[in-house]
Design a protein around this motif. Structure first.
Motif, PDB file in Angstrom:
ATOM      1  N   THR A 211     -19.973  -5.473  17.865  1.00 51.92           N
ATOM      2  CA  THR A 211     -19.377  -5.460  19.205  1.00 51.92           C
ATOM      3  C   THR A 211     -20.441  -5.162  20.254  1.00 51.92           C
ATOM      4  OG1 THR A 211     -18.796  -3.106  19.043  1.00 51.92           O
ATOM      5  CG2 THR A 211     -17.160  -4.699  18.286  1.00 51.92           C
ATOM      6  N   GLY A 212     -20.132  -5.557  21.482  1.00 51.31           N
ATOM      7  CA  GLY A 212     -21.108  -5.400  22.565  1.00 51.31           C
ATOM      8  C   GLY A 212     -20.940  -4.148  23.393  1.00 51.31           C
ATOM      9  N   GLY A 221     -11.910   0.727  37.788  1.00 51.48           N
ATOM     10  CA  GLY A 221     -12.214   1.848  36.919  1.00 51.48           C
ATOM     11  C   GLY A 221     -11.665   1.727  35.514  1.00 51.48           C
ATOM     12  N   VAL A 222     -11.187   0.561  35.126  1.00 50.94           N
ATOM     13  CA  VAL A 222     -10.690   0.341  33.773  1.00 50.94           C
ATOM     14  C   VAL A 222     -11.846  -0.140  32.899  1.00 50.94           C
ATOM     15  CG1 VAL A 222      -9.147  -1.070  32.351  1.00 50.94           C
ATOM     16  CG2 VAL A 222      -8.353  -0.173  34.539  1.00 50.94           C
ATOM     17  N   ARG A 223     -11.928   0.397  31.674  1.00 48.34           N
ATOM     18  CA  ARG A 223     -12.967  -0.034  30.751  1.00 48.34           C
ATOM     19  C   ARG A 223     -12.600  -1.385  30.132  1.00 48.34           C
ATOM     20  NH1 ARG A 223     -12.843   3.696  26.466  1.00 48.34           N
ATOM     21  NH2 ARG A 223     -10.991   4.681  27.358  1.00 48.34           N
ATOM     22  N   TYR A 224     -13.604  -2.235  29.913  1.00 44.66           N
ATOM     23  CA  TYR A 224     -13.364  -3.522  29.268  1.00 44.66           C
ATOM     24  C   TYR A 224     -14.544  -3.840  28.347  1.00 44.66           C
ATOM     25  CZ  TYR A 224     -16.603  -5.333  32.812  1.00 44.66           C
ATOM     26  OH  TYR A 224     -17.700  -5.550  33.600  1.00 44.66           O
ATOM     27  N   PRO A 225     -14.318  -4.636  27.284  1.00 46.62           N
ATOM     28  CA  PRO A 225     -15.377  -4.917  26.306  1.00 46.62           C
ATOM     29  C   PRO A 225     -16.379  -5.938  26.814  1.00 46.62           C
ATOM     30  CG  PRO A 225     -13.362  -6.050  25.685  1.00 46.62           C
ATOM     31  CD  PRO A 225     -13.014  -5.187  26.873  1.00 46.62           C
ATOM     32  N   LEU A 226     -17.614  -5.831  26.315  1.00 44.80           N
ATOM     33  CA  LEU A 226     -18.693  -6.712  26.753  1.00 44.80           C
ATOM     34  C   LEU A 226     -19.049  -7.798  25.741  1.00 44.80           C
ATOM     35  CD1 LEU A 226     -21.162  -4.076  28.273  1.00 44.80           C
ATOM     36  CD2 LEU A 226     -19.800  -5.747  29.536  1.00 44.80           C
ATOM     37  N   GLY A 227     -18.653  -7.642  24.498  1.00 44.12           N
ATOM     38  CA  GLY A 227     -19.078  -8.553  23.442  1.00 44.12           C
ATOM     39  C   GLY A 227     -18.435  -9.921  23.506  1.00 44.12           C
ATOM     40  N   GLU A 232     -12.737  -9.303  21.944  1.00 50.39           N
ATOM     41  CA  GLU A 232     -13.395  -8.789  23.147  1.00 50.39           C
ATOM     42  C   GLU A 232     -13.240  -9.748  24.318  1.00 50.39           C
ATOM     43  OE1 GLU A 232     -17.165  -6.134  21.874  1.00 50.39           O
ATOM     44  OE2 GLU A 232     -17.146  -8.131  20.989  1.00 50.39           O
ATOM     45  N   VAL A 233     -13.406 -11.027  24.049  1.00 53.94           N
ATOM     46  CA  VAL A 233     -13.251 -12.023  25.112  1.00 53.94           C
ATOM     47  C   VAL A 233     -11.826 -12.012  25.644  1.00 53.94           C
ATOM     48  CG1 VAL A 233     -13.272 -14.488  25.640  1.00 53.94           C
ATOM     49  CG2 VAL A 233     -15.109 -13.502  24.255  1.00 53.94           C
ATOM     50  N   GLY A 234     -10.846 -11.931  24.727  1.00 54.39           N
ATOM     51  CA  GLY A 234      -9.446 -11.898  25.140  1.00 54.39           C
ATOM     52  C   GLY A 234      -9.112 -10.675  25.970  1.00 54.39           C
ATOM     53  N   ASP A 235      -9.594  -9.504  25.526  1.00 54.26           N
ATOM     54  CA  ASP A 235      -9.321  -8.265  26.268  1.00 54.26           C
ATOM     55  C   ASP A 235      -9.992  -8.281  27.636  1.00 54.26           C
ATOM     56  OD1 ASP A 235      -7.851  -7.352  24.169  1.00 54.26           O
ATOM     57  OD2 ASP A 235      -9.397  -6.007  23.361  1.00 54.26           O
ATOM     58  N   ARG A 236     -11.195  -8.842  27.690  1.00 47.48           N
ATOM     59  CA  ARG A 236     -11.923  -8.898  28.964  1.00 47.48           C
ATOM     60  C   ARG A 236     -11.215  -9.834  29.949  1.00 47.48           C
ATOM     61  NH1 ARG A 236     -16.572  -9.573  26.914  1.00 47.48           N
ATOM     62  NH2 ARG A 236     -16.813 -11.828  27.064  1.00 47.48           N
ATOM     63  N   ASN A 237     -10.790 -10.980  29.452  1.00 45.45           N
ATOM     64  CA  ASN A 237     -10.071 -11.914  30.325  1.00 45.45           C
ATOM     65  C   ASN A 237      -8.747 -11.324  30.793  1.00 45.45           C
ATOM     66  OD1 ASN A 237     -12.107 -13.799  30.069  1.00 45.45           O
ATOM     67  ND2 ASN A 237     -11.091 -14.951  28.436  1.00 45.45           N
ATOM     68  N   SER A 238      -8.077 -10.605  29.894  1.00 47.88           N
ATOM     69  CA  SER A 238      -6.806  -9.975  30.274  1.00 47.88           C
ATOM     70  C   SER A 238      -7.013  -8.946  31.373  1.00 47.88           C
ATOM     71  CB  SER A 238      -6.167  -9.293  29.052  1.00 47.88           C
ATOM     72  OG  SER A 238      -5.790 -10.248  28.088  1.00 47.88           O
ATOM     73  N   HIS A 239      -8.123  -8.209  31.281  1.00 46.47           N
ATOM     74  CA  HIS A 239      -8.391  -7.212  32.322  1.00 46.47           C
ATOM     75  C   HIS A 239      -8.574  -7.861  33.685  1.00 46.47           C
ATOM     76  CE1 HIS A 239     -10.114  -4.102  34.758  1.00 46.47           C
ATOM     77  NE2 HIS A 239     -11.182  -4.860  34.946  1.00 46.47           N
ATOM     78  N   PHE A 240      -9.437  -8.870  33.741  1.00 53.41           N
ATOM     79  CA  PHE A 240      -9.778  -9.450  35.041  1.00 53.41           C
ATOM     80  C   PHE A 240      -8.643 -10.283  35.650  1.00 53.41           C
ATOM     81  CE2 PHE A 240     -14.162  -8.597  33.565  1.00 53.41           C
ATOM     82  CZ  PHE A 240     -14.587  -7.858  34.648  1.00 53.41           C
ATOM     83  N   MET A 244      -3.594  -4.566  37.845  1.00 53.95           N
ATOM     84  CA  MET A 244      -4.352  -3.469  38.446  1.00 53.95           C
ATOM     85  C   MET A 244      -5.680  -3.959  39.010  1.00 53.95           C
ATOM     86  SD  MET A 244      -5.378   0.268  36.906  1.00 53.95           S
ATOM     87  CE  MET A 244      -3.663   0.664  36.602  1.00 53.95           C
ATOM     88  N   HIS A 245      -6.370  -4.817  38.257  1.00 56.60           N
ATOM     89  CA  HIS A 245      -7.643  -5.326  38.751  1.00 56.60           C
ATOM     90  C   HIS A 245      -7.443  -6.153  40.017  1.00 56.60           C
ATOM     91  CE1 HIS A 245     -11.775  -6.783  38.649  1.00 56.60           C
ATOM     92  NE2 HIS A 245     -11.286  -7.982  38.930  1.00 56.60           N
ATOM     93  N   GLU A 246      -6.428  -6.993  40.030  1.00 61.28           N
ATOM     94  CA  GLU A 246      -6.161  -7.812  41.213  1.00 61.28           C
ATOM     95  C   GLU A 246      -5.816  -6.946  42.416  1.00 61.28           C
ATOM     96  OE1 GLU A 246      -3.133 -10.537  39.992  1.00 61.28           O
ATOM     97  OE2 GLU A 246      -4.554 -11.969  39.137  1.00 61.28           O
ATOM     98  N   ALA A 247      -5.057  -5.876  42.170  1.00 61.35           N
ATOM     99  CA  ALA A 247      -4.661  -4.993  43.265  1.00 61.35           C
ATOM    100  C   ALA A 247      -5.881  -4.314  43.891  1.00 61.35           C
ATOM    101  CB  ALA A 247      -3.667  -3.945  42.761  1.00 61.35           C
ATOM    102  N   TYR A 248      -6.733  -3.716  43.044  1.00 65.53           N
ATOM    103  CA  TYR A 248      -7.906  -3.026  43.581  1.00 65.53           C
ATOM    104  C   TYR A 248      -8.895  -4.006  44.211  1.00 65.53           C
ATOM    105  CZ  TYR A 248      -6.783   1.644  41.932  1.00 65.53           C
ATOM    106  OH  TYR A 248      -6.190   2.866  41.769  1.00 65.53           O
ATOM    107  N   SER A 249      -8.998  -5.211  43.654  1.00 67.00           N
ATOM    108  CA  SER A 249      -9.876  -6.215  44.251  1.00 67.00           C
ATOM    109  C   SER A 249      -9.384  -6.585  45.644  1.00 67.00           C
ATOM    110  CB  SER A 249      -9.937  -7.465  43.366  1.00 67.00           C
ATOM    111  OG  SER A 249     -10.527  -7.171  42.113  1.00 67.00           O
ATOM    112  N   ALA A 250      -8.066  -6.732  45.785  1.00 65.04           N
ATOM    113  CA  ALA A 250      -7.490  -7.055  47.090  1.00 65.04           C
ATOM    114  C   ALA A 250      -7.726  -5.923  48.085  1.00 65.04           C
ATOM    115  CB  ALA A 250      -5.989  -7.327  46.943  1.00 65.04           C
ATOM    116  N   ILE A 251      -7.556  -4.686  47.628  1.00 65.35           N
ATOM    117  CA  ILE A 251      -7.751  -3.519  48.496  1.00 65.35           C
ATOM    118  C   ILE A 251      -9.214  -3.428  48.952  1.00 65.35           C
ATOM    119  CG2 ILE A 251      -7.852  -0.987  48.484  1.00 65.35           C
ATOM    120  CD1 ILE A 251      -5.308  -1.094  46.703  1.00 65.35           C
ATOM    121  N   ARG A 252     -10.139  -3.576  48.010  1.00 76.36           N
ATOM    122  CA  ARG A 252     -11.562  -3.463  48.371  1.00 76.36           C
ATOM    123  C   ARG A 252     -11.992  -4.616  49.281  1.00 76.36           C
ATOM    124  NH1 ARG A 252     -14.243   0.542  45.662  1.00 76.36           N
ATOM    125  NH2 ARG A 252     -13.216   1.394  43.806  1.00 76.36           N
TER     126      ARG A 252
END
Length: 298
Positions: A211-212, A221-227, A232-240, A244-252
Motif C-alpha cells: 500500500t502507498g 481533513g479526511v484521510r485517504y489512501p495514496l496507493g 485504494e483507488v476506489g476509496d480515494r475516488n469516493s473521498h473526492f 464532505m469534500h465537496e462541501a469544504y471545497s465549496a466553502i474554501r
C-alpha cells in the motif's frame, strides 16, 4: 426552510458551476421539516414579507426581514451540508428563498446590503475553515505509512474468517482427542487442520498487497489512501466525490472569492455609506423620541 431550486453560488453574473453545483446535481439538498412545510414553501416562494405592499416606487425589501438567512442571500449557507456527520452544525432556521435573492439583486442599494452580508458570510466561513484546519493538523498524526496490507472483499473476508474458525476448532479437537488417548483420531484432526492452515496462508499471501500509505485532505481533513491498489483507488475516488469534500471545497472556494473582495477594498465605500445611513437613522429616531442625538450627547 429552503428553496426547491438547486443549491448554487450566486455572484455578479448569477449562478456559476462549482463544487456546490455538483452537489446540487446529485440532489444533495436539505428537506424542510414536516411541521412547517406549508409556511416554508410560501416563505421560500414568496418571501416572509409577501403580505406587505411594495413601496410607492415598487421596491420590495422582504430580504431585510430578521428571519431571512443573509448567508444564503450572499451566496451560500452551509449549515445543513454536514447532517449526520462528525462535523454536523446547527440547523439553519432562516428562510432560503431564491425570490428574495432576486429581490435583493433588484434593489437600488444592492451593493450596500451585499457588502454587509458578504462580510458576515466571510467571518462565518472562516470559522468553519479554522475548525477544518485544526482537524487537518490532528489527522496528520494518524496517517498510515506505506506497507503491506491484507485487502479482501466482504465475501473473501467472511470465507477467511470461517476457515480460521475451522482451523481453531480442529486444533482444539486434536488436543482433546490426544488427551483422551485417541491418537489416530487426533492425528487425523491435526492433518485436516494443517490443510486448512495452508489454505489460509495461500489466501493471505495472494491478497496481501503493498500500500502507498495515506494523506490528509487539505480541504476537509479526511484521510485517504495514496496507493494504486483497487481498494485504494476506489476509496480515494469516493473521498473526492463525497459530500464532505465537496462541501469544504465549496466553502474554501467562497472564502477565496470573498477574501479577494476584502483585499481589493470592494466593500469599503459601501460599508462607510451604510454606517453613515445607520447613524442618520439613529439621530432621526432620537429626535422623534425626544432623546438627545449622538451629536448632542457628544
Amino acid at each position: 426552510a429552503e428553496s426547491s431550486r438547486p443549491l448554487q453560488f450566486r455572484g455578479r453574473q448569477g449562478a456559476v458551476d462549482s463544487p456546490l453545483h455538483a452537489m446540487a446535481k446529485r440532489g444533495w439538498q436539505k428537506q424542510p421539516s414536516a411541521q412547517d412545510n406549508a409556511r416554508a414553501l410560501l416563505d421560500s416562494l414568496m418571501g416572509p414579507a409577501r403580505d406587505k405592499k411594495a413601496k410607492n416606487d415598487g421596491i420590495r425589501e422582504g430580504f431585510k426581514e430578521a428571519n431571512v438567512c443573509k448567508r444564503y442571500l450572499a451566496g451560500l449557507c452551509p449549515n445543513d451540508w454536514f447532517k449526520n456527520t462528525k462535523r454536523e452544525m446547527d440547523h439553519c432556521n432562516g428562510i432560503h428563498s431564491d425570490q428574495l435573492v432576486d429581490e435583493l439583486q433588484a434593489h437600488p442599494e444592492v451593493k450596500m446590503y451585499m457588502a454587509q452580508y458578504e462580510q458576515e458570510l466571510l467571518d462565518f466561513l472562516e470559522e468553519i475553515c479554522m475548525d477544518a484546519d485544526r482537524w487537518i493538523a490532528r489527522e496528520r498524526g494518524n496517517l498510515k505509512q506505506p506497507g503491506k496490507e491484507l485487502q479482501l472483499s466482504t465475501g473473501q473476508r467472511k470465507a477467511l474468517a470461517e476457515k480460521q474458525d475451522q482451523y481453531r476448532t480442529l486444533i482444539d479437537l486434536s488436543t482433546r482427542l490426544g488427551d483422551e488417548g485417541e491418537v489416530r483420531k487426533s492425528s487425523a484432526a491435526m492433518a485436516e487442520a494443517q490443510d486448512i492452515k495452508k489454505e489460509i496462508e495461500e489466501i493471505t499471501a495472494k491478497f496481501t498487497v503493498d500500500t502507498g500509505g495515506e494523506a490528509v485532505c487539505e480541504a476537509c481533513g479526511v484521510r485517504y489512501p495514496l496507493g494504486d491498489t483497487p481498494n485504494e483507488v476506489g476509496d480515494r475516488n469516493s473521498h473526492f466525490s463525497g459530500k464532505m469534500h465537496e462541501a469544504y471545497s465549496a466553502i474554501r472556494e467562497k472564502v477565496l472569492e470573498l477574501r479577494k473582495k476584502k483585499k481589493n477594498g470592494e466593500w469599503d465605500e459601501e460599508t462607510k455609506r451604510r454606517k453613515e445611513k445607520e447613524k442618520e437613522k439613529d439621530e432621526e429616531k432620537g429626535v422623534k423620541d425626544g432623546s438627545p442625538s449622538p451629536r448632542e450627547r457628544g
